[in-house]
Design a protein around this motif. Sequence first.
Motif, PDB file in Angstrom:
ATOM      1  N   GLN A   1      -5.562   8.895  28.341  1.00  0.00           N
ATOM      2  CA  GLN A   1      -6.736   9.731  28.600  1.00  0.00           C
ATOM      3  C   GLN A   1      -7.622   9.836  27.363  1.00  0.00           C
ATOM      4  O   GLN A   1      -8.838   9.868  27.456  1.00  0.00           O
ATOM      5  CB  GLN A   1      -6.296  11.132  29.019  1.00  0.00           C
ATOM      6  N   MET A   2      -6.947   9.893  26.215  1.00  0.00           N
ATOM      7  CA  MET A   2      -7.688  10.040  24.971  1.00  0.00           C
ATOM      8  C   MET A   2      -8.625   8.850  24.770  1.00  0.00           C
ATOM      9  O   MET A   2      -9.774   9.000  24.352  1.00  0.00           O
ATOM     10  CB  MET A   2      -6.687  10.128  23.835  1.00  0.00           C
ATOM     11  N   LYS A   3      -8.105   7.640  25.082  1.00  0.00           N
ATOM     12  CA  LYS A   3      -8.905   6.438  24.876  1.00  0.00           C
ATOM     13  C   LYS A   3     -10.094   6.390  25.823  1.00  0.00           C
ATOM     14  O   LYS A   3     -11.095   5.748  25.538  1.00  0.00           O
ATOM     15  CB  LYS A   3      -8.029   5.197  25.070  1.00  0.00           C
ATOM     16  N   SER A   4      -9.972   7.053  26.970  1.00  0.00           N
ATOM     17  CA  SER A   4     -11.067   6.990  27.941  1.00  0.00           C
ATOM     18  C   SER A   4     -12.174   7.998  27.622  1.00  0.00           C
ATOM     19  O   SER A   4     -13.224   7.976  28.240  1.00  0.00           O
ATOM     20  CB  SER A   4     -10.529   7.220  29.354  1.00  0.00           C
ATOM     21  N   SER A   5     -11.954   8.852  26.635  1.00  0.00           N
ATOM     22  CA  SER A   5     -13.010   9.791  26.240  1.00  0.00           C
ATOM     23  C   SER A   5     -13.472   9.477  24.816  1.00  0.00           C
ATOM     24  O   SER A   5     -12.765   9.754  23.851  1.00  0.00           O
ATOM     25  CB  SER A   5     -12.486  11.231  26.292  1.00  0.00           C
ATOM     26  N   PRO A   6     -14.666   8.892  24.664  1.00  0.00           N
ATOM     27  CA  PRO A   6     -15.137   8.499  23.328  1.00  0.00           C
ATOM     28  C   PRO A   6     -15.143   9.671  22.335  1.00  0.00           C
ATOM     29  O   PRO A   6     -14.818   9.489  21.163  1.00  0.00           O
ATOM     30  CB  PRO A   6     -16.553   7.990  23.587  1.00  0.00           C
ATOM     31  N   LYS A   7     -15.480  10.881  22.814  1.00  0.00           N
ATOM     32  CA  LYS A   7     -15.536  12.032  21.902  1.00  0.00           C
ATOM     33  C   LYS A   7     -14.156  12.392  21.357  1.00  0.00           C
ATOM     34  O   LYS A   7     -13.982  12.651  20.173  1.00  0.00           O
ATOM     35  CB  LYS A   7     -16.110  13.261  22.643  1.00  0.00           C
ATOM     36  N   VAL A   8     -13.159  12.400  22.259  1.00  0.00           N
ATOM     37  CA  VAL A   8     -11.792  12.735  21.838  1.00  0.00           C
ATOM     38  C   VAL A   8     -11.243  11.622  20.948  1.00  0.00           C
ATOM     39  O   VAL A   8     -10.590  11.879  19.935  1.00  0.00           O
ATOM     40  CB  VAL A   8     -10.886  12.948  23.067  1.00  0.00           C
ATOM     41  N   TRP A   9     -11.526  10.383  21.332  1.00  0.00           N
ATOM     42  CA  TRP A   9     -11.052   9.236  20.565  1.00  0.00           C
ATOM     43  C   TRP A   9     -11.576   9.306  19.125  1.00  0.00           C
ATOM     44  O   TRP A   9     -10.856   9.062  18.170  1.00  0.00           O
ATOM     45  CB  TRP A   9     -11.522   7.965  21.262  1.00  0.00           C
ATOM     46  N   LYS A  10     -12.849   9.697  18.990  1.00  0.00           N
ATOM     47  CA  LYS A  10     -13.458   9.801  17.671  1.00  0.00           C
ATOM     48  C   LYS A  10     -12.798  10.946  16.877  1.00  0.00           C
ATOM     49  O   LYS A  10     -12.477  10.792  15.697  1.00  0.00           O
ATOM     50  CB  LYS A  10     -14.962  10.048  17.827  1.00  0.00           C
ATOM     51  N   ALA A  11     -12.594  12.072  17.539  1.00  0.00           N
ATOM     52  CA  ALA A  11     -11.966  13.214  16.868  1.00  0.00           C
ATOM     53  C   ALA A  11     -10.547  12.852  16.424  1.00  0.00           C
ATOM     54  O   ALA A  11     -10.103  13.214  15.328  1.00  0.00           O
ATOM     55  CB  ALA A  11     -11.943  14.427  17.802  1.00  0.00           C
ATOM     56  N   TYR A  12      -9.829  12.110  17.257  1.00  0.00           N
ATOM     57  CA  TYR A  12      -8.466  11.688  16.917  1.00  0.00           C
ATOM     58  C   TYR A  12      -8.486  10.768  15.696  1.00  0.00           C
ATOM     59  O   TYR A  12      -7.657  10.884  14.805  1.00  0.00           O
ATOM     60  CB  TYR A  12      -7.846  10.975  18.120  1.00  0.00           C
ATOM     61  N   HIS A  13      -9.470   9.879  15.659  1.00  0.00           N
ATOM     62  CA  HIS A  13      -9.572   8.976  14.509  1.00  0.00           C
ATOM     63  C   HIS A  13      -9.879   9.742  13.230  1.00  0.00           C
ATOM     64  O   HIS A  13      -9.267   9.506  12.191  1.00  0.00           O
ATOM     65  CB  HIS A  13     -10.626   7.888  14.778  1.00  0.00           C
ATOM     66  N   THR A  14     -10.833  10.659  13.316  1.00  0.00           N
ATOM     67  CA  THR A  14     -11.221  11.404  12.121  1.00  0.00           C
ATOM     68  C   THR A  14     -10.059  12.228  11.581  1.00  0.00           C
ATOM     69  O   THR A  14      -9.826  12.272  10.378  1.00  0.00           O
ATOM     70  CB  THR A  14     -12.410  12.336  12.452  1.00  0.00           C
ATOM     71  N   SER A  15      -9.300  12.857  12.466  1.00  0.00           N
ATOM     72  CA  SER A  15      -8.306  13.798  11.950  1.00  0.00           C
ATOM     73  C   SER A  15      -6.895  13.228  11.872  1.00  0.00           C
ATOM     74  O   SER A  15      -6.036  13.796  11.209  1.00  0.00           O
ATOM     75  CB  SER A  15      -8.324  15.097  12.775  1.00  0.00           C
ATOM     76  N   VAL A  16      -6.624  12.102  12.541  1.00  0.00           N
ATOM     77  CA  VAL A  16      -5.265  11.550  12.504  1.00  0.00           C
ATOM     78  C   VAL A  16      -5.241  10.132  11.924  1.00  0.00           C
ATOM     79  O   VAL A  16      -4.521   9.854  10.959  1.00  0.00           O
ATOM     80  CB  VAL A  16      -4.615  11.555  13.912  1.00  0.00           C
ATOM     81  N   VAL A  17      -6.034   9.226  12.509  1.00  0.00           N
ATOM     82  CA  VAL A  17      -5.929   7.812  12.129  1.00  0.00           C
ATOM     83  C   VAL A  17      -6.485   7.570  10.719  1.00  0.00           C
ATOM     84  O   VAL A  17      -5.847   6.886   9.904  1.00  0.00           O
ATOM     85  CB  VAL A  17      -6.642   6.911  13.160  1.00  0.00           C
ATOM     86  N   ASP A  18      -7.658   8.136  10.419  1.00  0.00           N
ATOM     87  CA  ASP A  18      -8.270   7.883   9.109  1.00  0.00           C
ATOM     88  C   ASP A  18      -7.396   8.375   7.949  1.00  0.00           C
ATOM     89  O   ASP A  18      -7.202   7.631   6.976  1.00  0.00           O
ATOM     90  CB  ASP A  18      -9.675   8.503   9.049  1.00  0.00           C
TER      91      ASP A  18
END
Lengths: 209, 209
Positions: B120-137
Amino acid sequence: MNLAGREAASEGPARGRPRSEAVERAIVEGVMKLLEDGVPLAELSIERIARTAGVGKATIYRRWPGKEELFVDVVRQAEPADPALPGTSMRDDLVAVLEQLRERGLMSRSSVLLHNVFAQMKSSPKVWKAYHTSVVDPRRRLQYEILRRGQATGELRSDVDIDVLSDCFVGPMLLRTVMRPDAELPEGLSEQIVDTLLSGLRPVSSPSA
Amino acid sequence: MNLAGREAASEGPARGRPRSEAVERAIVEGVMKLLEDGVPLAELSIERIARTAGVGKATIYRRWPGKEELFVDVVRQAEPADPALPGTSMRDDLVAVLEQLRERGLMSRSSVLLHNVFAQMKSSPKVWKAYHTSVVDPRRRLQYEILRRGQATGELRSDVDIDVLSDCFVGPMLLRTVMRPDAELPEGLSEQIVDTLLSGLRPVSSPSA
């Protein structure tokens, strides 16, 4: 397109390839047109595709078991062609494999259509499975073949599982193309990855090497 | 949960952390409960979360700017914790990083909830971006740090872009966990990938080495 489609109605099985290929092209281009018009995958019915391509539904069903398989064929034709392996060495063949992935990554960044098609494909388990069976799995088998030849010629270590070795080569490129849409994909990247992996990530004259 | 939520209504800014943490836990667990009940991300409104957690909407907005950020916090708490780096060598630190990715892969295979959450996260660009900023980066910055330390101690070659080196280490594991849901993730895989990459994929005493 529509002409080719209408001719196909009278087409018999003994009529040979060229006409049949024209019909297939009309159908594939019909799907592309619908996708370009923004029709989502879920609304791409065989009926609508048939109408757009100017053929009968039976003409489509004679060639593809369902819309999933047809859609995968469309994606395959939109992607860069399978690489011609130079065959000069395992290293050169691997570079060719990574180059195709790099080109595919560049294309999906520059083509909104292709980008959307990949995204839609992933959201449909049936299409995703069909894509894997007909595109990803053969690609993977080709990688295994290249690596096995490399083991036979002494270019590749044989003390590590071939599945893991394959992931070591394609993983870095797929990470950049699929999971890191902002990562650069410069010319020479494929060569750099393959050569770096072959010689190892330790410094050349490392004390710990 | 509801108790903690109700208490929060009278909570003042000077009341200190413990009560505030209980409220946050109630909210996060409220979201998890809704996800477990099969509520899709698009229908997870702040109002519904507040009702489930037994808190006011304002209590949520004081802690998270929007549902995207809250959702990402929920995912982060459902994932394996960030690795404790042994710090004994770059090699050992990299193994710890890959181990976390492997555990995360194992978890998303065994937990239907986590699997759906990622999808579901991948299907929402806004959530995906937030996940990248706070977890992946931040995770990526940690990898860079480890690799730079390795270059400083002479464990890692420094003639290749650190970004490419980083992809070489994490790419194979991410390929297996994210893109190859059928691939095995056996114990020892992290060590095998790191050690194979460090020594190189050529045979140890190869004629072409």
